[in-house]
Motif scaffolding. Structure first.
Motif, PDB file in Angstrom:
ATOM      1  N   GLN A  93     -36.580  12.468  12.371  1.00 22.98           N
ATOM      2  CA  GLN A  93     -36.529  12.356  13.830  1.00 22.98           C
ATOM      3  C   GLN A  93     -37.828  12.850  14.467  1.00 22.98           C
ATOM      4  OE1 GLN A  93     -32.968  14.598  14.744  1.00 22.98           O
ATOM      5  NE2 GLN A  93     -31.652  12.786  14.659  1.00 22.98           N
ATOM      6  N   LEU A  94     -38.330  13.982  13.950  1.00 19.91           N
ATOM      7  CA  LEU A  94     -39.572  14.538  14.480  1.00 19.91           C
ATOM      8  C   LEU A  94     -40.756  13.621  14.182  1.00 19.91           C
ATOM      9  CD1 LEU A  94     -39.064  18.299  13.519  1.00 19.91           C
ATOM     10  CD2 LEU A  94     -39.036  17.312  15.822  1.00 19.91           C
ATOM     11  N   LEU A  95     -40.768  13.022  12.986  1.00 22.73           N
ATOM     12  CA  LEU A  95     -41.848  12.096  12.641  1.00 22.73           C
ATOM     13  C   LEU A  95     -41.803  10.843  13.511  1.00 22.73           C
ATOM     14  CD1 LEU A  95     -41.909  12.299   8.729  1.00 22.73           C
ATOM     15  CD2 LEU A  95     -43.639  13.161  10.320  1.00 22.73           C
ATOM     16  N   ASP A  96     -40.593  10.348  13.766  1.00 21.56           N
ATOM     17  CA  ASP A  96     -40.452   9.170  14.632  1.00 21.56           C
ATOM     18  C   ASP A  96     -40.934   9.480  16.044  1.00 21.56           C
ATOM     19  OD1 ASP A  96     -39.406   7.761  12.514  1.00 21.56           O
ATOM     20  OD2 ASP A  96     -37.305   7.999  13.127  1.00 21.56           O
ATOM     21  N   GLU A  97     -40.579  10.661  16.533  1.00 16.54           N
ATOM     22  CA  GLU A  97     -41.014  11.081  17.864  1.00 16.54           C
ATOM     23  C   GLU A  97     -42.536  11.215  17.925  1.00 16.54           C
ATOM     24  OE1 GLU A  97     -40.728  15.323  19.630  1.00 16.54           O
ATOM     25  OE2 GLU A  97     -38.918  14.300  20.315  1.00 16.54           O
ATOM     26  N   SER A  98     -43.101  11.816  16.878  1.00 19.70           N
ATOM     27  CA  SER A  98     -44.551  11.977  16.814  1.00 19.70           C
ATOM     28  C   SER A  98     -45.258  10.631  16.760  1.00 19.70           C
ATOM     29  CB  SER A  98     -44.922  12.819  15.586  1.00 19.70           C
ATOM     30  OG  SER A  98     -46.315  13.009  15.502  1.00 19.70           O
ATOM     31  N   ALA A  99     -44.682   9.680  16.019  1.00 20.61           N
ATOM     32  CA  ALA A  99     -45.270   8.339  15.921  1.00 20.61           C
ATOM     33  C   ALA A  99     -45.257   7.643  17.269  1.00 20.61           C
ATOM     34  CB  ALA A  99     -44.518   7.512  14.886  1.00 20.61           C
ATOM     35  N   GLN A 100     -44.173   7.817  18.035  1.00 21.23           N
ATOM     36  CA  GLN A 100     -44.080   7.215  19.364  1.00 21.23           C
ATOM     37  C   GLN A 100     -45.146   7.792  20.297  1.00 21.23           C
ATOM     38  OE1 GLN A 100     -40.026   7.810  20.629  1.00 21.23           O
ATOM     39  NE2 GLN A 100     -39.189   6.416  19.098  1.00 21.23           N
ATOM     40  N   ILE A 101     -45.348   9.115  20.196  1.00 21.90           N
ATOM     41  CA  ILE A 101     -46.368   9.769  21.015  1.00 21.90           C
ATOM     42  C   ILE A 101     -47.753   9.230  20.638  1.00 21.90           C
ATOM     43  CG2 ILE A 101     -47.530  11.969  21.459  1.00 21.90           C
ATOM     44  CD1 ILE A 101     -44.791  13.319  21.174  1.00 21.90           C
ATOM     45  N   GLY A 102     -48.014   9.145  19.334  1.00 19.22           N
ATOM     46  CA  GLY A 102     -49.303   8.646  18.870  1.00 19.22           C
ATOM     47  C   GLY A 102     -49.571   7.227  19.329  1.00 19.22           C
ATOM     48  N   THR A 103     -48.552   6.367  19.247  1.00 17.77           N
ATOM     49  CA  THR A 103     -48.693   4.978  19.671  1.00 17.77           C
ATOM     50  C   THR A 103     -48.986   4.887  21.168  1.00 17.77           C
ATOM     51  OG1 THR A 103     -47.223   4.190  17.911  1.00 17.77           O
ATOM     52  CG2 THR A 103     -47.539   2.739  19.813  1.00 17.77           C
ATOM     53  N   ALA A 104     -48.217   5.659  21.966  1.00 18.54           N
ATOM     54  CA  ALA A 104     -48.410   5.648  23.419  1.00 18.54           C
ATOM     55  C   ALA A 104     -49.801   6.155  23.792  1.00 18.54           C
ATOM     56  CB  ALA A 104     -47.332   6.502  24.088  1.00 18.54           C
ATOM     57  N   LEU A 105     -50.248   7.192  23.105  1.00 22.06           N
ATOM     58  CA  LEU A 105     -51.556   7.772  23.417  1.00 22.06           C
ATOM     59  C   LEU A 105     -52.683   6.809  23.044  1.00 22.06           C
ATOM     60  CD1 LEU A 105     -52.756  10.390  24.568  1.00 22.06           C
ATOM     61  CD2 LEU A 105     -53.075  11.162  22.221  1.00 22.06           C
ATOM     62  N   HIS A 106     -52.587   6.197  21.850  1.00 20.33           N
ATOM     63  CA  HIS A 106     -53.609   5.231  21.433  1.00 20.33           C
ATOM     64  C   HIS A 106     -53.700   4.075  22.432  1.00 20.33           C
ATOM     65  CE1 HIS A 106     -53.753   7.263  17.563  1.00 20.33           C
ATOM     66  NE2 HIS A 106     -54.744   6.471  17.197  1.00 20.33           N
ATOM     67  N   SER A 107     -52.536   3.577  22.861  1.00 22.20           N
ATOM     68  CA  SER A 107     -52.506   2.468  23.806  1.00 22.20           C
ATOM     69  C   SER A 107     -53.147   2.863  25.136  1.00 22.20           C
ATOM     70  CB  SER A 107     -51.053   2.036  24.030  1.00 22.20           C
ATOM     71  OG  SER A 107     -50.975   1.006  24.997  1.00 22.20           O
ATOM     72  N   SER A 108     -52.868   4.077  25.587  1.00 19.57           N
ATOM     73  CA  SER A 108     -53.406   4.527  26.874  1.00 19.57           C
ATOM     74  C   SER A 108     -54.911   4.772  26.802  1.00 19.57           C
ATOM     75  CB  SER A 108     -52.684   5.798  27.327  1.00 19.57           C
ATOM     76  OG  SER A 108     -51.326   5.520  27.578  1.00 19.57           O
ATOM     77  N   ILE A 109     -55.386   5.279  25.663  1.00 21.37           N
ATOM     78  CA  ILE A 109     -56.828   5.465  25.496  1.00 21.37           C
ATOM     79  C   ILE A 109     -57.535   4.115  25.545  1.00 21.37           C
ATOM     80  CG2 ILE A 109     -58.618   6.131  23.835  1.00 21.37           C
ATOM     81  CD1 ILE A 109     -56.779   8.443  22.971  1.00 21.37           C
ATOM     82  N   GLN A 110     -56.940   3.116  24.897  1.00 22.03           N
ATOM     83  CA  GLN A 110     -57.530   1.777  24.935  1.00 22.03           C
ATOM     84  C   GLN A 110     -57.547   1.243  26.363  1.00 22.03           C
ATOM     85  OE1 GLN A 110     -55.624  -1.148  22.455  1.00 22.03           O
ATOM     86  NE2 GLN A 110     -57.088  -2.755  22.961  1.00 22.03           N
ATOM     87  N   GLN A 111     -56.439   1.405  27.090  1.00 18.45           N
ATOM     88  CA  GLN A 111     -56.384   0.955  28.474  1.00 18.45           C
ATOM     89  C   GLN A 111     -57.418   1.678  29.331  1.00 18.45           C
ATOM     90  OE1 GLN A 111     -52.375   0.779  30.255  1.00 18.45           O
ATOM     91  NE2 GLN A 111     -51.568   0.913  28.179  1.00 18.45           N
ATOM     92  N   TYR A 112     -57.594   2.957  29.053  1.00 15.09           N
ATOM     93  CA  TYR A 112     -58.534   3.781  29.812  1.00 15.09           C
ATOM     94  C   TYR A 112     -59.955   3.224  29.688  1.00 15.09           C
ATOM     95  CZ  TYR A 112     -61.397   7.910  30.864  1.00 15.09           C
ATOM     96  OH  TYR A 112     -62.334   8.763  31.370  1.00 15.09           O
ATOM     97  N   TYR A 113     -60.377   2.962  28.457  1.00 21.28           N
ATOM     98  CA  TYR A 113     -61.723   2.433  28.261  1.00 21.28           C
ATOM     99  C   TYR A 113     -61.840   0.994  28.763  1.00 21.28           C
ATOM    100  CZ  TYR A 113     -63.258   6.484  25.562  1.00 21.28           C
ATOM    101  OH  TYR A 113     -63.615   7.745  25.172  1.00 21.28           O
ATOM    102  N   ASP A 114     -60.784   0.201  28.582  1.00 24.00           N
ATOM    103  CA  ASP A 114     -60.796  -1.171  29.101  1.00 24.00           C
ATOM    104  C   ASP A 114     -60.930  -1.167  30.623  1.00 24.00           C
ATOM    105  OD1 ASP A 114     -60.617  -2.442  26.675  1.00 24.00           O
ATOM    106  OD2 ASP A 114     -58.448  -2.703  26.733  1.00 24.00           O
ATOM    107  N   HIS A 115     -60.202  -0.262  31.268  1.00 22.53           N
ATOM    108  CA  HIS A 115     -60.238  -0.161  32.727  1.00 22.53           C
ATOM    109  C   HIS A 115     -61.641   0.226  33.197  1.00 22.53           C
ATOM    110  CE1 HIS A 115     -58.935   0.734  36.820  1.00 22.53           C
ATOM    111  NE2 HIS A 115     -59.528   1.908  36.726  1.00 22.53           N
ATOM    112  N   ALA A 116     -62.240   1.167  32.501  1.00 23.33           N
ATOM    113  CA  ALA A 116     -63.583   1.610  32.869  1.00 23.33           C
ATOM    114  C   ALA A 116     -64.583   0.467  32.778  1.00 23.33           C
ATOM    115  CB  ALA A 116     -64.018   2.766  31.974  1.00 23.33           C
ATOM    116  N   LEU A 117     -64.474  -0.355  31.724  1.00 25.26           N
ATOM    117  CA  LEU A 117     -65.395  -1.472  31.551  1.00 25.26           C
ATOM    118  C   LEU A 117     -65.153  -2.559  32.593  1.00 25.26           C
ATOM    119  CD1 LEU A 117     -65.426  -1.826  27.665  1.00 25.26           C
ATOM    120  CD2 LEU A 117     -67.230  -0.910  29.117  1.00 25.26           C
TER     121      LEU A 117
END
Length: 256
Positions: free
Chosen positions: A44-68
């Protein structure tokens, strides 16, 4: 704890993913953690951590895309975690990303970019390739390959992971350079070959420690040879029907 291996379809060939290859490396601390807390709780903890990692990676990509898209320096781009619809558990990790970005303003070249090695027959998706100007914007930049992590520590296999991405990227851009229609384009592709690999850990509970949470690595052929050992073990453990087990031997990493 067994995960199904992931493969990339590269020109009709199935190449194992870098993360699947590194998954064959024993993790004694993880086994002890499972033994202490039980499989159900840990999963359960690993699944939760994976969800956090996925959300964060996606947001970092959006952040740089938005800046460009807005022709804005990433360091000055809108930074609200709410804007990127991050779950509450990502709040500290996102703050750590913003602190990192202030310390190391970067210009993105490629985000979530698939690289592969026809020579060694593996593939993977690197988090990002960036330009960094350590000596100022008017000086020659370095090309940095970055891997974002939200794990509890920076584990030894992470260095093998970024090394594998770096070698595949170098081979890929060398091929593109050799096939380029003109000298300018060939030079541009050569510029994308990573100069350094950075592992950046964005802790989910405490502020970033710039000394402990960022690992700066130079390309190291001996490290890649260790990755090849893991690749050979992976291929042995996951044989393909009616195909000989491939055995990758150290050779020239970059094509001529």
């Amino acid at each position: 704890m067994t995960n199904t291996p992931r493969y990339y379809d590269i020109g009709g060939n199935k190449y194992p993913s870098v993360t699947s290859v590194c998954g064959v490396i024993a993790k004694p601390a993880l086994y002890g953690w499972y033994g202490k807390h039980g499989t159900k709780t840990c999963q359960q903890l690993l699944d939760e951590s994976a969800q956090i990692g996925t959300a964060l990676h996606s947001s970092i990509q959006q952040y740089y895309d938005h800046a460009l898209t807005k022709s804005t320096s990433p360091a000055k781009s809108t930074s609200s975690a709410k804007r990127f619809k991050l779950p509450p558990l990502c709040k500290t990790a996102w703050s750590n990303f913003r602190a990192f970005n202030r310390q190391y303003p970067l210009r993105p070249l490629f985000l979530e970019y698939v690289v592969y090695s026809d020579l060694f027959k593996y593939a993977g998706c690197l988090d990002g390739l960036f330009e960094y100007f350590p000596d100022g914007p008017k000086r020659k930049p370095k090309t940095i390959l970055i891997d974002w992590k939200t794990s509890g520590s920076i584990y030894p296999e992470y260095a093998l992971q970024v090394e594998a991405y770096g070698v595949a990227a170098a081979q890929q851009f060398a091929r593109l350079s050799n096939d380029a229609a003109d000298t300018a384009m060939a030079k541009q592709y050569r510029r994308y070959v990573p100069d350094e690999y950075w592992i950046v850990r964005l802790d989910k509970h405490r502020a970033i420690d710039f000394d402990k949470d960022i690992q700066h690595l130079q390309p190291d052929e001996s490290r890649f040879i260790v990755f090849l050992s893991a690749l050979n073990l992976f291929n042995y453990l996951h044989p393909r029907k009616d195909e000989p087990i491939p055995c990758q031997k150290p050779q020239t990493i970059l094509p001529n």
